[in-house]
Design an enzyme around this catalytic site. Structure first.
Site, PDB file in Angstrom:
ATOM      1  N   THR A   1     -66.659 -39.700-106.870  1.00 27.65           N
ATOM      2  CA  THR A   1     -68.211 -39.612-107.393  1.00 27.65           C
ATOM      3  C   THR A   1     -68.949 -40.727-106.484  1.00 27.65           C
ATOM      4  OG1 THR A   1     -67.646 -41.196-109.049  1.00 27.65           O
ATOM      5  CG2 THR A   1     -67.827 -38.726-109.615  1.00 27.65           C
TER       6      THR A   1
ATOM      7  N   ASP B   1     -62.611 -58.012 -87.919  1.00 31.36           N
ATOM      8  CA  ASP B   1     -63.374 -57.205 -88.920  1.00 31.36           C
ATOM      9  C   ASP B   1     -64.317 -58.113 -89.658  1.00 31.36           C
ATOM     10  OD1 ASP B   1     -63.614 -54.567 -88.253  1.00 31.36           O
ATOM     11  OD2 ASP B   1     -61.449 -54.182 -89.298  1.00 31.36           O
TER      12      ASP B   1
END
Lengths: 703, 567
Positions: free
Chosen positions: A402, A328
């Site tokens: 958020t 990755d």
């Protein structure tokens, strides 16, 4: 190659050694020994010579002098015991770890959701929650049960968070003391039984039946209870068993041969049974036969010390064969944290204005990204950061919900965050992100950087460019991998252009851009089709199909349950760079196995020269000429060879447990070095050793 | 000395050159899809489907059944010989145990003879039984090796080829043309080739001498090309009608080496790695030269016991010097040493000298080469045997690079190891087991012609020769007893089929495997290091297995000879 600092346990700990000594005797049970054909033959030989000794002692008319038979018999028993000791020692090191883990697996009381109760009751008042839950022992939880875990409680079993966000202390398993966040949905929803909820609460759906939890599997692996022979071990076992059969044949036929020799030459005495048993034991590959299982266990143990739990020895073995690594990008090739490299103001906003707002929003953001924004504003736009305490401001930290952070200063509400999060934020103030800014966002993304949008209330100020930073030293690491024949492939969600830029910078051999789960799976498959063995790491549920397909699949412990189940290893540190160390450990285990096999077979030459003259010297005194070591007497020669054969096992225990030294080098260089060390060395070493033992025996007046 | 070395070098260089040509032709033979008209006709007559691809199991079963049928045919003909027409000398049929031994001997490419050709076999038998079986047994071995190479070169495949096609092509395209040329050369050098049974000549004393003749040249050609070794005459290649001149001696040597050496080139061509072929040829050659050096120096050195009695063993104008007991003066030390080494390396078993008369160390070489069975080895099977050891080598040392063992990109796993070790075990069991059995059978002593360690060598040699499908003998040993005819016959069958079939199974398993791409991380098996390791493993595994037996035979005899004892 290994950058991971391993916690090296000393090889011999008093407690472990004491248990191992006892275990060595316990392991003499023939029912267990029969699984190890080489050592089983030695045990049978030991028992047989013991009987010969009893016979000689009672009748005074034995196969050889009674003390000689006794000495041979004793050393044969030692040979078996030493081999058992090696295995017990290897197991003991793991067992200590397993015991520690077992303490985490104490039976706890779980709050299970009653049948028929709805999840929503849990969010209602305490009374209703009380009504919805029943208390049961954690050992009674089954797949599908839903439990409520309050702050301070242990999570009763492996599962998936279905409701709630909480910080969890996973140190019992990972050894890492910093708590981690676990929440429903996404890639951080997996929780492990035996870990503790520190704050808030979680509702967890149990995903493992009792006895099958991660902790259970880990204890089984570490403790070596369920150890199965790996494919390569089985093949080697067959080879060793066949060699044992051949040498059994060699020694058994020596009796008729020597009788025939006496008949046709009219002199001498037949070979004694004791000497033939001694010859057999010296010839069969006892060194590798005795240490084989210890090597395998020690390999698993080294994985555990690197904080990696392999679900099978087979996976560790496959790690040595890996020749393609899918890595990755984030966390492995680039620093997980990006750095701010540019500020792109929205139309009608000055660069300085944007810089000030961005800096303000990042002042208390202690992440490297946040710090880099402050630094960028300071260096490039000469905005001096105000002291945080001096401002009359309330800082809003980043949260998973958020996905923004920022600052409230008076009426100003400055936020920075992902485009969609900021879009929601400005919509609250009836604003929207201008098309120009969206274009900036897009072009930033296309260059391989991550855009953060900055907004002040409903007004969008601009975009912060966060760029990937390739880890220092990683390029050299990949070059080294290429030299030892391992191909590196970077996997990233970035677009091909960016991916290519980063790939070139990092020096990987290939890359997969805009990687989707399907693309990853297809890539693993296509490499396998070409005959490669593929290793990869993953943490998300969308990695699971590729992980399941890969030959060595390392799931991050922070990853989802699906990822962990699809992989065949779990990295407790959740460090994707660990893959490199895993390959190293796999290679080292195979090398140790190969080195000791070669050494064991090479040893036989010297033992032949010690024993063969001793066997036949009574028939053909001329054969003395073969005794190149000039040993004191035939009996001393046989005894010396047997003693050497036993002691070499003990001498090699540290090598078996630690593994031979691994230096990354091309196969040809490794082969040359190890052939010289263990092949040529294996041929030569026994000569002086047997001679020394013989001298010692003579000095002691034994011969 | 230098002239001898030059001679060895020239012959080996010539053999290598010829092998390269034939090896390439063989690769074509095993891979070409096209059939010749004559072959198509043969398939039609036999009713076989030439395009059928066979699994190793079917290939092996057909190999076994066809060989069994041909062996039975040979057995029946030998038993019925006296009732068959065409033999003016009216030679008797062989008794059952001997006929079994002979049939087993020739179908297994061994050519152990417990009879004397000229006294025991009619020309019909020499042609229909002996020459026929010599051809098909060689073809069988070559076909099996071809199938094995397909197993190595194919990936993820289920089949190894078609047994009937391989057998037919090897016979038509390889053996018959080669033998035709060689037979003509032999006839040119004076080897008889006739259907009449004897030539009657009047000797100087005026007496009539009956010389047994027959189709000798055709038999001699396949005898060496097919690494068979059974002679038309009891004296085998020491007989002037079989081997009249140094040139024929050289032809025989080249014939024996040709196909076993050529297979290394075939391998290189079929697995698309020429260097791999060279590596194996290197392994063959290194071992061969080592053994040749031992025989040559031992024979050249002569026998110290004779020297004590004033026997001139130094070379001079008049004779070659060295230990000339049991040797043809026509060939001398060098050609004899070379022949001894080649005939037991390539497991042919023909002899141009009496192996029993070699010095102890000289006699150790034939024994050791047959025990290892992979110094060139017989047609086809020699390569298979070397590959057996190559797989073993890869397994023993390959892990030291930190990977599970692989050969030519194929992973060597439990199944392959099981079969490889079975082949190794069978070879050892047959030699040591049967020898041990003979050692405890009281009648054995009656068959011996010598005492002491030499007596043991005679017995050991017989079963080694049988198991390795060599066929040469330590002359003097009487093998024509029911016990020896039966047990040596069994040793030949076991040594042939119980090593060949497991290796065919290995080929089947390898064919089915994927191929791991080669790179800097994989072990190179085509370099000098691997060749050295392979030789080491052959010598150590072979040596460790047979050293005690050799110690009781030639080794102790050598040591005792030094001490002045003879047997």
């Amino acid at each position: 190659m290994s950058e991971i600092a391993r916690t090296h346990q000393p090889l011999f700990q008093a407690g472990v050694v004491r248990t191992a000594l006892l275990d060595a005797v316990r392991k003499l049970s023939p029912r267990r020994m029969i699984r190890y054909p080489v050592m089983f033959v030695v045990e049978v030989g030991s028992a047989f010579t013991t009987l010969l000794f009893i016979h000689a002692a009672l009748t005074g008319n034995g196969d050889a002098s009674a003390w000689f038979i006794l000495a041979i018999s004793a050393w044969l028993w030692f040979t078996v015991l030493f081999a058992n000791f090696a295995e017990a020692l290897a197991e003991g090191r793991g067992k200590a770890q397993a015991d520690a883990l077992r303490q985490a697996r104490q039976d706890v009381l779980a709050q299970r959701l009653r049948r028929g109760a709805a999840l929503s009751w849990l969010q209602a008042d305490a009374a209703q929650r009380e009504e919805a839950l029943e208390t049961v022992a954690s050992s009674l939880l089954h797949v599908g049960d839903v439990v409520y875990v309050a702050a301070g409680a242990l999570i009763p079993g492996d599962g998936e968070v279905v409701e709630g966000v909480a910080s969890v202390d996973e140190s019992a398993i990972t050894g890492e003391s910093a708590p981690v966040i676990r929440e429903s949905g996404g890639d951080r929803s997996a929780v492990t039984g035996g870990t503790r909820v520190l704050s808030d609460w979680l509702v967890v759906r149990i995903t493992a039946n009792p006895g099958e939890t991660f902790l259970d599997r880990m204890i089984a692996m570490v403790g070596g209870a369920k150890r199965q022979k790996t494919p390569n071990e089985i093949a080697l076992d067959i080879l060793l068993a066949a060699l044992t059969l051949i040498f059994l044949l060699v020694t058994v036929t020596l009796l008729p041969f020597s009788l025939f020799a006496i008949e046709v030459s009219g002199q001498g005495a037949p070979a004694s049974l004791t000497v033939l048993v001694a010859l057999l034991v010296c010839l069969i590959p006892t060194t590798i036969g005795g240490l084989l299982s210890a090597i395998g266990i020690a390999g698993m143990d080294r994985m555990i010390q690197a904080n990696v739990i392999a679900t099978s020895g087979r996976a560790v073995e496959a790690a040595g064969d890996v020749d393609v690594m899918l890595l990755d990008k984030t966390g492995t090739i680039t620093l997980g944290n990006r750095q701010a490299t540019g500020l792109l103001p929205a139309p009608g906003v000055t660069a300085r204005e944007l810089a000030e707002a961005a800096q303000l929003a990042s002042l208390t953001d202690e992440t490297p990204e946040g710090r880099s924004i402050v630094l960028l504003a300071q260096q490039k736009f000469e905005v001096e950061p105000p002291r945080a305490g001096a401002l009359d401001a309330r800082f809003v930290p980043f949260t998973a919900q958020t996905r923004m952070s920022g600052v409230d200063q008076g009426a100003r509400r400055i936020r920075k965050g992902a485009t969609d999060a900021i879009a929601r934020f400005v919509e609250e103030g009836a604003g929207r992100i201008p098309a120009e800014v969206l274009a900036l966002v897009e072009s930033t993304a296309r260059q391989g950087s991550t855009p953060l949008v900055v907004a002040d209330g409903a007004r969008v100020l601009g975009v912060i460019q966060l760029k990937d930073i390739v880890k220092s030293g990683i390029k050299e690491r990949f070059a080294e991998l290429r030299r030892i024949g391992i191909k590196t492939v970077m996997i990233t969600g970035d677009n091909p252009l960016t991916a290519a830029a980063i790939a070139a910078e990092a020096g990987v051999d290939d890359f997969l851009a805009e990687a989707t789960p399907e693309a990853k799976l297809a890539m693993v498959r296509s490499y396998q089709q070409e005959g490669h063995l593929v290793a990869m790491t993953g943490d998300g549920t969308n990695d699971a199909p590729a992980l399941a397909q890969a030959d060595v699949a390392v799931a991050m412990n922070t990853g989802t349950q699906a990822a962990k189940e699809a992989g065949n290893m779990v990295d407790l540190d959740s460090n994707p760079t660990k893959l490199l160390s895993i390959v190293e450990i796999g290679k080292q285990m195979l090398m140790t196995r190969g080195a000791l096999t070669t050494f064991s077979v090479a040893n036989d030459l010297a033992k032949y020269f010690a024993i063969i003259p001793a066997v036949f010297v009574s028939t053909y005194p001329g054969l003395e000429a073969l005794d190149v070591m000039r040993l004191a007497s035939p009996r001393s020669a046989v005894l010396s060879a047997v003693i050497f054969n036993a002691l070499i096992i003990v001498a090699l225990i540290p090598l078996a447990l630690r593994g031979v030294r691994y230096r990354p080098a091309p196969a040809a260089a490794l082969l040359r070095r190890n052939v010289l060390l263990y092949g040529v060395g294996g041929v030569l070493l026994p000569f002086p050793c047997i001679k020394l033992i013989d001298l010692a025996l003579s000095a002691a007046g034994v011969s | 000395m230098i002239a001898d070395a030059l001679q060895f070098f020239l012959i080996l260089a010539l053999a290598t050159g010829l092998a390269a040509l034939v090896g390439k032709a063989m690769a074509h033979l095993f891979t070409s899809p096209a059939h010749l008209a004559l072959e198509r006709l043969t398939y039609r007559v036999l009713g076989v489907a030439p395009d059928e691809e066979m699994s190793w199991r079917r290939y092996g079963v057909l190999l076994l059944l066809s060989n069994a049928a041909m062996m039975t045919l040979g057995y029946l003909l030998l038993r019925l010989q006296e009732h068959l027409p065409g033999d003016p000398l009216a030679r008797a049929s062989q008794p059952p145990d001997q006929a079994f031994n002979t049939a087993a001997s020739f179908i297994t490419n061994t050519n152990w003879q417990s009879y004397s050709g000229e006294a025991s076999l009619s020309n019909v038998s020499q042609m229909v039984v002996i020459t026929f079986l010599m051809t098909v047994s060689a073809a069988t071995g070559i076909a099996a090796a071809g199938a094995f190479l397909r197993g190595l070169s194919r990936k993820s495949a289920a089949a190894l080829g078609n047994y009937w096609v391989d057998l037919t092509r090897v016979t038509y395209r390889l053996l018959l043309p080669l033998c035709f040329v060689v037979a003509l050369l032999l006839v040119w050098q004076g080897v008889p080739q006739t259907l009449s049974a004897e030539a009657v000549v009047t000797t100087l004393e005026g007496q009539a001498q009956h010389l047994v003749v027959g189709p000798v040249a055709s038999l001699e050609a396949i005898k060496h090309i097919g690494t068979n070794g059974g002679g038309f005459y009891g004296m085998n290649s020491a007989h002037p009608f079989e081997n009249p001149t140094p040139l024929t001696n050289t032809l025989h040597i080249l014939g024996m080496l040709l196909i076993p050496a050529a297979f290394t080139f075939t391998l290189g061509a079929m697995v698309l790695r020429r260097r791999q072929g060279w590596a194996f040829l290197g392994a063959f050659t290194v071992m061969f030269l080592g053994f040749l050096a031992v025989v040559y120096t031992a024979e050249r050195g002569g026998n110290p016991l004779l020297a004590q009695h004033g026997v001139d063993q130094l070379g001079s104008e008049l004779h070659a010097g060295g230990n000339l007991e049991g040797k043809e003066l026509r060939f001398g030390i060098a050609q004899t040493s070379l022949f001894v080494t080649v005939t037991t390396a390539a497991t042919t078993g023909s002899v141009d000298s009496m192996h029993s008369s070699l010095t102890p160390l000289g006699g150790l070489v034939p024994l050791a080469q047959m025990m290892l069975n992979s110094v060139f080895g017989g047609d086809g099977v020699g390569l298979i045997n070397l590959l057996t050891y190559a797989l073993l080598t890869v397994f023993l040392v390959g892990m030291m690079i930190g990977r599970t063992p692989e050969f030519l990109g194929k992973k060597i796993e439990a199944r392959e190891m099981k079969l490889v070790m079975l082949a190794v075990l069978v070879h050892a069991f047959s030699i040591l087991g049967f020898t041990a059995l003979a050692c405890v059978v009281p009648s054995t002593v009656a068959s011996l012609s010598n005492g002491g360690p030499h007596a043991f060598s005679e017995v050991l040699y017989a079963y080694t020769s049988g198991t390795a499908n060599n066929g040469s003998a330590f002359a003097g040993f009487n093998a024509n007893t029911p016990f020896f005819n039966t047990t040596i016959g069994l040793a030949m069958l076991v040594g042939r089929y119980l090593t060949l079939l497991p290796m065919l199974a290995v080929a089947g398993a390898l064919a089915a495997k994927r191929v791991v791409p080669q790179g800097p991380g994989t072990m190179a098996t085509d370099g000098p290091l691997f060749t050295a390791l392979l030789v080491f493993v052959v010598l150590v595994v072979g040596g460790l297995t047979f050293l005690p037996a050799l110690a009781l035979g030639p080794i102790v005899e050598h040591l005792l000879m030094g001490a002045g004892a003879s047997f």
